[in-house]
Design an enzyme around this catalytic site. Structure first.
Site, PDB file in Angstrom:
ATOM      1  N   ASP A  78      -5.236  -5.881   0.619  1.00 15.84           N
ATOM      2  CA  ASP A  78      -4.842  -5.853  -0.874  1.00 15.84           C
ATOM      3  C   ASP A  78      -4.162  -4.626  -1.322  1.00 15.84           C
ATOM      4  OD1 ASP A  78      -6.237  -8.378  -0.763  1.00 15.84           O
ATOM      5  OD2 ASP A  78      -7.010  -8.108  -2.580  1.00 15.84           O
ATOM      6  N   CYS A 119     -12.672  -7.079   4.572  1.00 12.34           N
ATOM      7  CA  CYS A 119     -11.852  -6.916   3.426  1.00 12.34           C
ATOM      8  C   CYS A 119     -12.078  -8.082   2.135  1.00 12.34           C
ATOM      9  CB  CYS A 119     -10.693  -6.085   3.586  1.00 12.34           C
ATOM     10  SG  CYS A 119     -10.807  -4.708   4.258  1.00 12.34           S
ATOM     11  N   ASP A 120     -11.932  -7.981   1.050  1.00 14.84           N
ATOM     12  CA  ASP A 120     -11.864  -8.750   0.024  1.00 14.84           C
ATOM     13  C   ASP A 120     -11.852 -10.109   0.236  1.00 14.84           C
ATOM     14  OD1 ASP A 120     -10.815  -5.947  -0.491  1.00 14.84           O
ATOM     15  OD2 ASP A 120      -9.854  -6.769  -2.321  1.00 14.84           O
ATOM     16  N   GLU A 442      -3.683  -8.920  -8.624  1.00 17.16           N
ATOM     17  CA  GLU A 442      -4.443  -7.908  -9.243  1.00 17.16           C
ATOM     18  C   GLU A 442      -3.474  -7.070  -9.918  1.00 17.16           C
ATOM     19  OE1 GLU A 442      -8.156  -8.029  -5.863  1.00 17.16           O
ATOM     20  OE2 GLU A 442      -6.544  -6.450  -5.796  1.00 17.16           O
ATOM     21  N   SER A 468      -8.274  -5.196  -9.253  1.00 18.84           N
ATOM     22  CA  SER A 468      -8.965  -4.808  -8.098  1.00 18.84           C
ATOM     23  C   SER A 468     -10.276  -4.415  -8.397  1.00 18.84           C
ATOM     24  CB  SER A 468      -8.092  -3.697  -7.587  1.00 18.84           C
ATOM     25  OG  SER A 468      -8.781  -3.084  -6.707  1.00 18.84           O
TER      26      SER A 468
END
EC number: 4.2.1.9
Length: 552
Positions: A78, A119-120, A442, A468
């Site tokens: 991201d 991650c994310d 985001e 974010s």
């Protein structure tokens, strides 16, 4: 064994011949076949070490009598994708990851899975996939990055995005910007604050789908390798005892995760992802429950971006189990939930104590009596909007100001960097929702620029897109319905007065009923921004952010 479908009996001789082409012996084929789902790649700092995690998991499985076979899945960074068209491809990968796990695990009849994200979107995508397949499964992440150091202070990726705003504002020169760039992200691992990746890795512990320590043991610590070996061993115990993801993730553990979310001050994205995970677990989750839980769950932690405290500090303070133990003193959590250890949450946290009460506050002396996330409603967001209350300055909890409206992130960023935003303004960025983006980008570049320019104490931002986990300030996202679906955010005009009251969970535009009806009659959404490829298909199938932006 489920894998008998590809290996048992004379009728499976052809399949066994292919397994032997992998170099497997008859003895290896006879054992449980465990899929290791790794999202290792060389573009995400949080995933560059997952090959080492995979090897450690492999050793744990072998030690416990299983046959490990690794399979890949995708992942988007991201932070690298931020602020450009590529960010439209971040959230949409969550569904691709879940789909790919479903396809690979069912096609090859794996007996169990070990899932290695970091991650994310990769974390919830893997959990969603595990729930669909519903064979014994353990999540083991790659671990958090250490904070950077600059002039004696800890810094993170948030520092960098805000530094760009300071540079554009003329309050930082290029040399300092470059100096920060060299040291903000010093190791592999998920970015060092309580951003989306670390939020989800911590909440996996609370859901019970990951071992204690998963959320906070730093990526570069050898303890992370030992944890990965234990994850490989744990999945074999789960297979023996027939413990599956849907035994672990249920209404009670989902409520535990939401309460922990409040206590930790997690990313607003966690609401989106927990809602999607709940859907896969067949748990009906209404956003209104979040404010109810927030009113009963104190905010015990103030971590970056809300402060300069990072995940390594939370680890040193005792980690997620210590935080859970603190919450348990007021009977906030359901401790009877089973976990991947084979034990209950109550058994997992027994005897764990907080080592630093500045990082994890005592239950009787929290940072706030209310949790870190709030759901706002009103005529601007009848289906809800999300704000990270813990990262909002006190003076911005209640705010009124004129709207300045943009139909894309790029338009808003250009106005911010050209200093066209005034104190008191409410920036409205629309057509960035799940359908309108498509992909629900985001707005970190915008919020970081606002903070870097010193406007975070006077300017708010609302959007049908996302933020974010590194965002701070009066940043209100997930406005539903979105503009592309005819939501009220699509009717706002420059100069309309926006009223924000986070204390009372309100988000309103000050227009008469008659004026709103007049605008609805003439409303026409803008043309779709993407008309071909995966994003176009995604836009046709995706649900509202209030439903987790799942595909229907």
């Amino acid at each position: 064994m489920k894998s008998d479908a590809i290996k048992k009996g004379p009728g499976k001789a052809a399949q066994r011949s292919l397994l032997k082409a992998l170099g497997l012996t008859n003895e290896e084929i006879s054992r449980p076949i465990i899929g290791i789902v790794s999202s290792q790649n060389e573009i995400i700092p949080g995933h560059m070490n997952l090959d080492k995690i995979t090897e450690a998991v492999r050793k744990g499985i072998l030690m416990s009598g299983g046959t490990p076979l690794a399979i890949p899945t995708i992942g988007v960074c991201d932070g690298i994708a931020m602020g450009q068209e590529g960010m439209k491809y971040s959230l949409v990968t969550r569904e691709l990851i879940a789909d790919s796990i479903e396809c690979m695990a069912k096609a090859h009849a794996f007996d169990a899975l070990v899932l290695i994200p970091n991650c994310d979107k990769i974390v919830p995508g893997m959990v969603m996939g595990a729930l669909r397949v519903n064979v014994p499964s353990v999540v083991i992440s790659g671990g958090p990055m250490l904070a950077g150091k600059y002039k004696g202070k800890d810094i993170s990726l948030t520092t960098m995005f805000e530094a760009v705003g300071s540079y554009e504002n003329g309050t930082m020169d290029e040399k300092e910007l470059c100096d920060l760039e060299e040291c903000a992200c010093p190791t592999c691992g998920s970015c060092s604050g309580m951003f989306t990746a670390n939020s989800m890795n911590c909440l996996c512990e609370v859901l019970g789908i990951a071992l204690p320590g998963n959320g906070t043991i730093p990526a570069v610590f050898s303890e992370r390798i030992r944890l990965a070996k234990r994850a490989g061993m744990a999945v074999m115990d789960m297979l023996k005892n027939d413990i599956k993801p849907r035994d672990i993730i249920n209404e009670k553990s989902i409520m535990n995760a939401l309460k922990a979310d409040m206590a930790l001050g997690c990313s607003t994205n966690s609401v989106l992802h927990i809602t999607a995970i709940a859907n896969e677990a067949k748990v009906n989750m209404n956003l209104d429950i979040i404010n109810d839980l927030s009113s009963k769950t104190p905010d015990l932690c103030k971590l970056a971006p809300a402060s300069n405290v990072h995940i390594e500090n939370l680890y040193a303070a005792g980690g997620i189990t210590a935080m859970m133990n603190e919450l348990s003193k007021k009977d906030i959590l359901d401790l009877d939930c089973i976990t991947v250890t084979g034990k209950t949450q109550g058994e997992n946290i027994k005897g764990v104590t907080v080592k630093d009460y500045e990082v994890i506050r005592p239950i009787d002396n929290p940072y706030s009596k209310n949790g870190g996330i709030a759901i706002l409603r009103g005529n601007l967001a009848p289906d809800g909007a999300v704000v990270k209350r813990a990262a909002v300055l006190p003076e911005m909890l209640v705010h009124e100001g004129p709207a300045i409206v943009f139909n894309s992130e790029e338009e808003a960023n250009e106005a911010i960097f050209n200093k066209k935003i005034n104190p008191g303004d409410v920036i409205v960025i629309r057509y960035e929702g799940p359908k309108g983006g498509p992909g629900m980008r985001e707005m970190l570049q915008a919020t970081a620029a606002i903070a870097g320019m010193g406007l975070d104490d006077s300017v708010a931002l609302i959007t049908d897109g996302r933020f974010s986990g590194a965002t701070r300030g009066a940043s209100i996202g997930h406005v539903s319905p979105e503009a592309a679906s005819g939501g009220m955010i699509g009717l706002i005009e420059d100069g309309d007065i926006i009223s924000i009251d986070i204390n009372n969970a309100k988000l309103e535009v000050k227009l008469s009923y008659e004026e709103i009806q007049r605008r609805k009659l003439k409303f026409k959404p803008i043309e779709p921004k993407v008309k071909e490829g995966y994003l176009a298909r995604y836009a046709k199938l995706v649900s509202s952010a209030s439903e987790g932006a799942i595909l229907k």
